[in-house]
Enzyme design. Structure first.
Site, short mmCIF file in Angstrom:
data_model
loop_
_atom_site.label_atom_id
_atom_site.label_comp_id
_atom_site.label_asym_id
_atom_site.label_seq_id
_atom_site.Cartn_x
_atom_site.Cartn_y
_atom_site.Cartn_z
N ILE A 161 -7.28 5.17 -6.22
CA ILE A 161 -7.50 4.23 -7.29
C ILE A 161 -7.35 2.62 -6.66
O ILE A 161 -6.65 2.59 -5.71
CB ILE A 161 -6.44 4.20 -8.42
CG1 ILE A 161 -4.96 4.27 -8.26
CG2 ILE A 161 -7.01 5.45 -9.27
CD1 ILE A 161 -4.06 4.64 -9.28
N ASP A 162 -7.99 1.72 -7.20
CA ASP A 162 -7.94 0.54 -6.64
C ASP A 162 -6.58 -0.13 -6.64
O ASP A 162 -5.43 0.43 -7.10
CB ASP A 162 -8.78 -0.57 -7.66
CG ASP A 162 -10.25 -0.27 -7.42
OD1 ASP A 162 -10.64 0.56 -6.83
OD2 ASP A 162 -10.92 -0.39 -8.75
N LYS A 163 -6.35 -1.10 -5.64
CA LYS A 163 -5.11 -1.68 -5.18
C LYS A 163 -4.46 -2.34 -6.49
O LYS A 163 -3.36 -2.13 -6.83
CB LYS A 163 -5.32 -2.60 -4.20
CG LYS A 163 -4.25 -3.63 -3.98
CD LYS A 163 -4.54 -4.80 -2.94
CE LYS A 163 -3.21 -5.75 -2.86
NZ LYS A 163 -3.82 -6.95 -1.95
#
Length: 350
Positions: A169-171
């Site tokens: 999942i994105d930062k």
């Protein structure tokens, strides 16, 4: 406290955000350990005429084609018990045998970084990732990542591709993801991904009034000019997002989205495409939009929310060893909860 529970209920079939597309492996068998790997795979006529290194890369996608070619040349990967060259063409009925001692698969170094572990056993770790943590090392992010933390928490993960990661999942997205602790678990989770039997639910807050739920079915590929972005473009990969409206405000909507596919930035791209970008998304929203007449508290909250309002709230999977249906939940982080509380008091629906 993060909640985790297992259940025997049927889990809806969905997909989740893959690092790499995985091939099905119904006839995969193994008696591997984390260090010594012994795998067999019986080919069928769907592989007829293909180079054996290409076949092996399809069968065992967690290893690079170059690594498999090396193992073919060194005699660790046999075809019907015999050594063959990588360019050998498959007859479509061979038995592949891989017998090798695993070596370090990553150059990343372990770092003592705290992890919010929702669940762990001998096969999997389910983690509630905080906002700001990069999942996998990359350009400009060689340290402080989830991979670095995993290598410290479970040193044998160095022997697995991507330290056992099967999705990311994105930062600046918070929430749940699962990590494999051995190759058997990694293969099993990859198989579930290919069959779309992993269940993922995201909570998000978007700009604008969304009246009802629906489905966004638009292909996604890398933006041709801005390489940081993804975009809805012909020729992109299939991308399907199902969503339901959970709470309406005057100028915003809280939504729950379920991924049928798992493309990079999928939810962010899809909602931006339909004109309802996510609060705090600096990539797909060109500015913070403060409604006319907004209170000082609402204006400050919107301007101060520095990441996309997106949280991976639920994760469902089949345990790779026991076959048990498992469902995990992670509560909203503090910033997300505060945002929703402010909208409830300062931007109530008419």
């Amino acid at each position: 406290m993060t909640q985790a529970q297992s259940s025997n209920s049927n889990i809806p079939e969905t997909d989740f955000n893959l690092l790499e597309d995985s091939e099905d492996a119904d006839n995969h068998t193994s008696d591997s350990t984390a260090t010594r790997l012994s795998l067999q795979f019986q080919l069928d006529d769907s592989f007829f005429g293909q180079r054996i290194d290409q076949v092996a890369a399809t069968v065992w996608p967690d290893f690079s084609r170059e690594k498999l070619k090396q193992w073919l040349k060194e005699g660790h990967l046999l075809v019907n018990g015999n050594s063959v060259k990588p360019k050998y063409k498959s007859e479509g009925d061979e038995l592949l045998t891989l017998d090798v001692e695993l070596e370090a698969q990553t150059r990343s170094l372990p770092e003592d970084i705290p992890l919010d572990i929702v669940y762990e056993d001998d096969d999997i770790i389910v983690i509630n990732k905080p906002v700001g943590m990069v999942v996998h090392p990359g350009a400009g992010n060689s340290t402080g990542t989830l991979v670095n933390a995993l290598l410290h928490h479970y040193p044998k993960s160095v022997e697995l591709t991507r330290a056992g990661l099967v999705h990311r999942i994105d930062k600046d997205t918070s929430g749940l993801l699962v990590v494999a602790k051995n190759l058997e678990a990694q293969f099993s989770l990859s198989k579930q991904l290919a069959k779309k039997s992993v269940y993922r639910i995201y909570d998000l807050v978007a700009y604008g009034a969304i009246i009802a739920g629906g489905t966004i079915d638009e292909p996604i590929k890398r933006h041709p000019v801005d390489r940081i972005k993804m975009a809805i473009l012909p020729g992109g990969k299939e991308a399907v997002t199902h969503y339901n409206v959970k709470e309406r405000f005057q100028h915003f909507t809280r939504i729950q989205a379920r991924l049928e596919t798992g493309r990079t930035h999928q939810i962010r791209v899809h909602f931006s495409y339909i004109g309802h970008g996510l609060i705090g998304d600096s990539v797909y929203m060109n500015r913070v939009r403060v409604p006319a007449g907004a209170s000082e508290l609402l204006a400050d909250t919107l301007r101060g929310f520095k990441r996309q309002a997106l949280h991976a709230a639920k994760l469902g999977l089949v345990h790779p060893r026991t076959g048990e249906d498992m469902m995990f939940e992670a509560p909203w982080p503090e910033d997300f909860s505060h945002l929703v509380d402010v909208l409830r008091t300062e931007n109530k629906a008419y």
